[in-house]
Design an enzyme around this catalytic site. Structure first.
Site, PDB file in Angstrom:
ATOM      1  N   GLU A 245     -13.941  -6.072  35.436  1.00 14.63           N
ATOM      2  CA  GLU A 245     -14.318  -5.142  34.631  1.00 14.63           C
ATOM      3  C   GLU A 245     -14.649  -5.599  33.309  1.00 14.63           C
ATOM      4  O   GLU A 245     -14.521  -4.585  32.191  1.00 14.63           O
ATOM      5  CB  GLU A 245     -13.233  -3.995  34.644  1.00 14.63           C
ATOM      6  CG  GLU A 245     -12.871  -3.400  36.116  1.00 14.63           C
ATOM      7  CD  GLU A 245     -14.115  -2.510  36.682  1.00 14.63           C
ATOM      8  OE1 GLU A 245     -15.068  -2.339  36.012  1.00 14.63           O
ATOM      9  OE2 GLU A 245     -13.897  -1.976  37.779  1.00 14.63           O
TER      10      GLU A 245
ATOM     11  N   HIS B 227      -6.538  -0.762  32.188  1.00 14.59           N
ATOM     12  CA  HIS B 227      -7.130  -0.012  33.202  1.00 14.59           C
ATOM     13  C   HIS B 227      -5.939   0.001  34.226  1.00 14.59           C
ATOM     14  O   HIS B 227      -5.674  -1.162  34.541  1.00 14.59           O
ATOM     15  CB  HIS B 227      -8.408  -0.685  33.796  1.00 14.59           C
ATOM     16  CG  HIS B 227      -8.870   0.089  34.833  1.00 14.59           C
ATOM     17  ND1 HIS B 227      -9.133   1.400  35.366  1.00 14.59           N
ATOM     18  CD2 HIS B 227      -9.040  -0.719  36.156  1.00 14.59           C
ATOM     19  CE1 HIS B 227      -9.326   1.405  36.607  1.00 14.59           C
ATOM     20  NE2 HIS B 227      -9.438   0.100  37.120  1.00 14.59           N
TER      21      HIS B 227
ATOM     22  N   HIS C 245      -4.336   2.282  38.139  1.00 18.91           N
ATOM     23  CA  HIS C 245      -4.507   3.084  39.048  1.00 18.91           C
ATOM     24  C   HIS C 245      -3.407   4.045  39.469  1.00 18.91           C
ATOM     25  O   HIS C 245      -2.875   3.881  40.520  1.00 18.91           O
ATOM     26  CB  HIS C 245      -4.890   2.435  40.535  1.00 18.91           C
ATOM     27  CG  HIS C 245      -6.250   1.504  40.285  1.00 18.91           C
ATOM     28  ND1 HIS C 245      -6.370   0.416  41.454  1.00 18.91           N
ATOM     29  CD2 HIS C 245      -7.249   1.304  39.495  1.00 18.91           C
ATOM     30  CE1 HIS C 245      -7.552  -0.309  41.381  1.00 18.91           C
ATOM     31  NE2 HIS C 245      -7.998   0.276  40.156  1.00 18.91           N
TER      32      HIS C 245
HETATM   33  O1  2HA Z   1     -11.464  -1.512  39.017  1.00 19.17           O
HETATM   34  O2  2HA Z   1      -9.180  -2.239  39.259  1.00 19.17           O
HETATM   35  O3  2HA Z   1      -9.376  -4.685  41.155  1.00 19.17           O
HETATM   36  C1  2HA Z   1     -11.400  -2.691  39.530  1.00 19.17           C
HETATM   37  C2  2HA Z   1      -9.890  -2.986  39.444  1.00 19.17           C
HETATM   38  C3  2HA Z   1      -9.400  -4.630  39.594  1.00 19.17           C
HETATM   39 ZN    ZN Z   2      -9.625  -0.205  39.143  1.00 16.35          ZN
END
Ligand code: 2HA
Ligand code: ZN
Length: 279
Positions: free
Chosen positions: A113, A136, A138
């Protein structure tokens, strides 16, 4: 290398992993280094490595140094072997190329990214020189909500704000929403950086979140605050789709003076429905 910056970078990676936000190689982190931080490690940098295309242009970041996680690397492993998982890159004089000057000792490249990170780092630098971190991750609950709430920044922001009084104080500009897109390239970077021109949080629908901050604590704290509110909303929605009580528009307005924040009225609409996710 044994610097406070390295220790702080490791800490956010480990803290994020412990939150469950970084399965496998999920997530990535970048930091625009201060001149004195570059000076401190200058003797350890290898400036002879080859220039590579970033895949986008970030002229306002020309000649700057960044600490970034590696592509395919696991946040879990950053504290175990920093030099294998993280690198320092330098940008060229027009902000189109980078070279690795430290780290990734067993090969590899900076995060997949990288275009999004650098485009975001550029717009936040232009907003405020002190903004240096792009993170970033998840996180589960906010991603879950992207399946059931309209992908509309006014509704998303308002529903998250209502879950915790802290929210409008911590992110008064709200949450921007990027619909599902292919990750890893320039296009998603453009969409995200359009949001980051003004806001500190962008949701990537069905994927994760991007946040920025002046330091790692601020970026982590912001991610944590949004995700905590998302978790409360998931709990509320698992009980009912209608709220009996909530924080109302005038209550939000009343926060502005004591907490010295200005809230955009577009998030403070009067609702004609009690159903969560409806205006
Ligand atoms: O968006 O989060 O794998 C890609 C990631 C890394
Ligand atoms: Zn990601």
């Amino acid at each position: 290398m044994n610097t406070k910056l390295k220790r702080d970078f490791i800490k956010i990676c480990s803290d994020g992993y412990k939150q469950g936000w970084h399965e496998r190689n999920g997530g990535n982190l970048s930091y625009r280094m201060k001149d004195e931080e570059v000076k401190e490690v200058k003797a350890e940098l290898n400036e002879d490595s080859e220039w590579k295309e970033i895949g986008t242009e970030v002229p306002s970041l020309a000649n700057e140094y960044f600490m970034v996680t590696g592509s395919g690397k696991y946040f879990r492993n950053v504290e175990l072997d920093f030099e294998d998982n993280v690198c320092i890159i330098k940008l060229n004089e027009d902000g189109t190329k980078y070279k690795i000057v430290y780290g990734l000792v067993n090969g590899g490249r900076p995060t997949s990214e990288l275009p999004s990170h650098l485009m975001n780092l550029e717009v936040i630098k232009n907003r405020n020189e002190d903004l240096r971190v792009v993170y970033h991750a998840h996180p589960c609950n906010v991603v879950a909500l992207s399946f059931v709430l309209p992908l509309d920044e006014e509704i998303f922001t308002r529903e998250i704000w209502e879950m915790e009084t802290e929210c409008p104080i911590v992110f008064p500009k709200g949450i921007g929403v990027v619909p599902w897109m292919v990750p890893g390239g320039k296009d998603i970077g453009i969409k995200t950086s359009e949001i980051m021109k003004e806001k500190d949080v962008a949701l990537w629908a069905h994927h994760g979140m991007f946040v920025c901050g002046r330091d790692f604590d601020e970026a982590f704290g912001l991610m944590h605050t949004v995700e905590k509110s998302a978790e409360i909303l998931v709990k509320v929605m698992s009980i009912t789709n209608e709220k009996l009580n909530t924080i109302r528009p005038q209550d939000f307005r009343d926060l502005q003076e004591p907490f010295n924040v200005t809230l955009d009225e577009k998030f403070l609409y009067e609702k004609s429905s009690k159903k969560i996710g409806e205006k």
